[in-house]
Design a protein around this motif. Structure first.
Motif, mmCIF file in Angstrom:
data_model
loop_
_atom_site.group_PDB
_atom_site.id
_atom_site.type_symbol
_atom_site.label_atom_id
_atom_site.label_comp_id
_atom_site.label_asym_id
_atom_site.label_seq_id
_atom_site.Cartn_x
_atom_site.Cartn_y
_atom_site.Cartn_z
ATOM 1 N N THR A 174 -9.543 1.405 8.532
ATOM 2 C CA THR A 174 -10.743 2.246 8.391
ATOM 3 C C THR A 174 -11.237 2.318 6.935
ATOM 4 N N PRO A 175 -10.388 2.710 5.982
ATOM 5 C CA PRO A 175 -10.902 2.746 4.598
ATOM 6 C C PRO A 175 -11.165 1.358 4.015
ATOM 7 N N MET A 176 -10.405 0.339 4.468
ATOM 8 C CA MET A 176 -10.601 -1.004 3.929
ATOM 9 C C MET A 176 -11.960 -1.560 4.344
ATOM 10 N N ASN A 177 -12.377 -1.209 5.585
ATOM 11 C CA ASN A 177 -13.720 -1.607 6.001
ATOM 12 C C ASN A 177 -14.769 -0.994 5.070
ATOM 13 N N GLY A 178 -14.484 0.227 4.647
ATOM 14 C CA GLY A 178 -15.396 0.871 3.694
ATOM 15 C C GLY A 178 -15.423 0.147 2.364
ATOM 16 N N VAL A 179 -14.241 -0.284 1.889
ATOM 17 C CA VAL A 179 -14.160 -1.008 0.618
ATOM 18 C C VAL A 179 -14.937 -2.321 0.699
ATOM 19 N N VAL A 180 -14.702 -3.091 1.769
ATOM 20 C CA VAL A 180 -15.383 -4.385 1.927
ATOM 21 C C VAL A 180 -16.889 -4.170 2.081
ATOM 22 N N GLY A 181 -17.277 -3.151 2.836
ATOM 23 C CA GLY A 181 -18.694 -2.869 3.030
ATOM 24 C C GLY A 181 -19.389 -2.512 1.718
ATOM 25 N N LYS A 196 -19.986 -10.042 -10.626
ATOM 26 C CA LYS A 196 -20.017 -10.613 -9.271
ATOM 27 C C LYS A 196 -18.673 -11.244 -8.919
ATOM 28 N N LEU A 197 -18.035 -11.889 -9.922
ATOM 29 C CA LEU A 197 -16.709 -12.484 -9.694
ATOM 30 C C LEU A 197 -15.694 -11.405 -9.331
ATOM 31 N N TYR A 198 -15.767 -10.273 -10.039
ATOM 32 C CA TYR A 198 -14.829 -9.179 -9.756
ATOM 33 C C TYR A 198 -15.067 -8.606 -8.346
ATOM 34 N N VAL A 199 -16.357 -8.427 -8.003
ATOM 35 C CA VAL A 199 -16.684 -7.861 -6.684
ATOM 36 C C VAL A 199 -16.266 -8.813 -5.570
ATOM 37 N N ASP A 200 -16.498 -10.110 -5.771
ATOM 38 C CA ASP A 200 -16.063 -11.094 -4.771
ATOM 39 C C ASP A 200 -14.548 -11.057 -4.587
ATOM 40 N N THR A 201 -13.829 -10.885 -5.695
ATOM 41 C CA THR A 201 -12.359 -10.790 -5.612
ATOM 42 C C THR A 201 -11.953 -9.559 -4.795
ATOM 43 N N ILE A 202 -12.636 -8.423 -5.042
ATOM 44 C CA ILE A 202 -12.348 -7.198 -4.259
ATOM 45 C C ILE A 202 -12.608 -7.452 -2.774
ATOM 46 N N ASN A 204 -12.821 -10.364 -1.067
ATOM 47 C CA ASN A 204 -11.894 -11.340 -0.468
ATOM 48 C C ASN A 204 -10.500 -10.725 -0.254
ATOM 49 N N SER A 205 -10.075 -9.929 -1.225
ATOM 50 C CA SER A 205 -8.755 -9.270 -1.089
ATOM 51 C C SER A 205 -8.754 -8.286 0.078
ATOM 52 N N GLY A 206 -9.861 -7.548 0.215
ATOM 53 C CA GLY A 206 -9.977 -6.587 1.316
ATOM 54 C C GLY A 206 -9.964 -7.271 2.670
ATOM 55 N N GLU A 207 -10.726 -8.365 2.777
ATOM 56 C CA GLU A 207 -10.763 -9.106 4.046
ATOM 57 C C GLU A 207 -9.399 -9.713 4.375
ATOM 58 N N ALA A 208 -8.693 -10.206 3.331
ATOM 59 C CA ALA A 208 -7.353 -10.748 3.563
ATOM 60 C C ALA A 208 -6.400 -9.665 4.075
ATOM 61 N N LEU A 209 -6.528 -8.449 3.501
ATOM 62 C CA LEU A 209 -5.666 -7.340 3.943
ATOM 63 C C LEU A 209 -5.989 -6.922 5.370
ATOM 64 N N LEU A 210 -7.288 -6.968 5.726
ATOM 65 C CA LEU A 210 -7.663 -6.637 7.109
ATOM 66 C C LEU A 210 -7.036 -7.622 8.092
#
Length: 211
Positions: A174-181, A196-202, A204-210
């Motif tokens: 639930t919170p990770m969906n919020g982070v990725v969104g 943008k590189l930092y945000v993409d890293t956030i 991609n990391s969130g999607e990997a954790l999901l």
């Protein structure tokens, strides 16, 4: 000569009967199962060494005593008495000759324990007798109970683990969906290349954790 011949036959037959009786005593005396012989009235006629060890009575104490009072638990006495009465009245045998049955028995100290037993009947000159072969299965029942308890503990542990994983999955998703969104939204706000590189890293990391 003929009388001598008949007498010799009788002597030989008596000797054979005595020998057969002695062999039977050796067999029952060395058997690992308890062997308890009783008459139609429930009086104990024979009580082997294994029966002495299992029930805690000596053969001298047991022979002549009432089977019901010696080894049948109090809560089974009514049923045992009814079965004996029914068998004497109608000849109906619900347990005799039916193979091994699990039930409870009583030791001399009053301890109730599980047994596996089989009963056979035989006709003798003194009337019908009943031969019971009994085996103390306390250790086996205990081992089975421990096995079932271990299985139940394992199943409970597995269920607890499954429940924990399901809860954690929900709590993280639930919170990770919020982070990725929010990372997606942040990407559209005119970021520098480094941001943008930092945000993409956030993201991609969130999607990997999901996953």
């Amino acid at each position: 000569l003929y009388l001598g011949y008949l007498n010799a036959q009788n002597v030989r037959r008596r000797a054979e009967v005595v020998q057969a009786s002695e062999r039977m005593k050796i067999v029952t005396g060395t058997a690992l199962d308890a062997v308890v012989v009783s008459d139609a009235d429930g009086r104990i006629l024979d009580f082997n060494a294994a029966a002495e060890q299992i029930f805690g009575y000596s053969a001298q104490e047991a022979i002549g005593a009432d089977l019901d009072e010696m080894i049948v638990p109090d809560h089974h006495r009514e049923g045992h008495a009814a079965g004996m009465a029914r068998m004497r009245a109608s000849g109906e045998k619900r347990v005799v000759g039916k193979g091994r049955i699990k039930l409870e028995a009583k030791r001399s100290n009053g301890e109730i324990f599980p047994v596996e037993f089989a009963i056979q009947s035989a006709e003798t000159d003194e009337g019908e007798i009943f031969i019971a072969f009994l085996r103390d299965i306390s250790h086996r029942v205990k081992a089975e109970a421990e096995l079932v308890a271990a299985r139940d503990r394992a199943l409970a542990g597995e269920k607890a683990k499954t429940d924990f994983l399901a809860t954690m999955s929900h709590e993280i998703r639930t919170p990770m969906n919020g982070v990725v969104g929010m990372a997606d939204v942040l990407t559209d706000t005119g970021l520098s290349a480094e941001q943008k590189l930092y945000v993409d890293t956030i993201k991609n990391s969130g999607e990997a954790l999901l996953v």
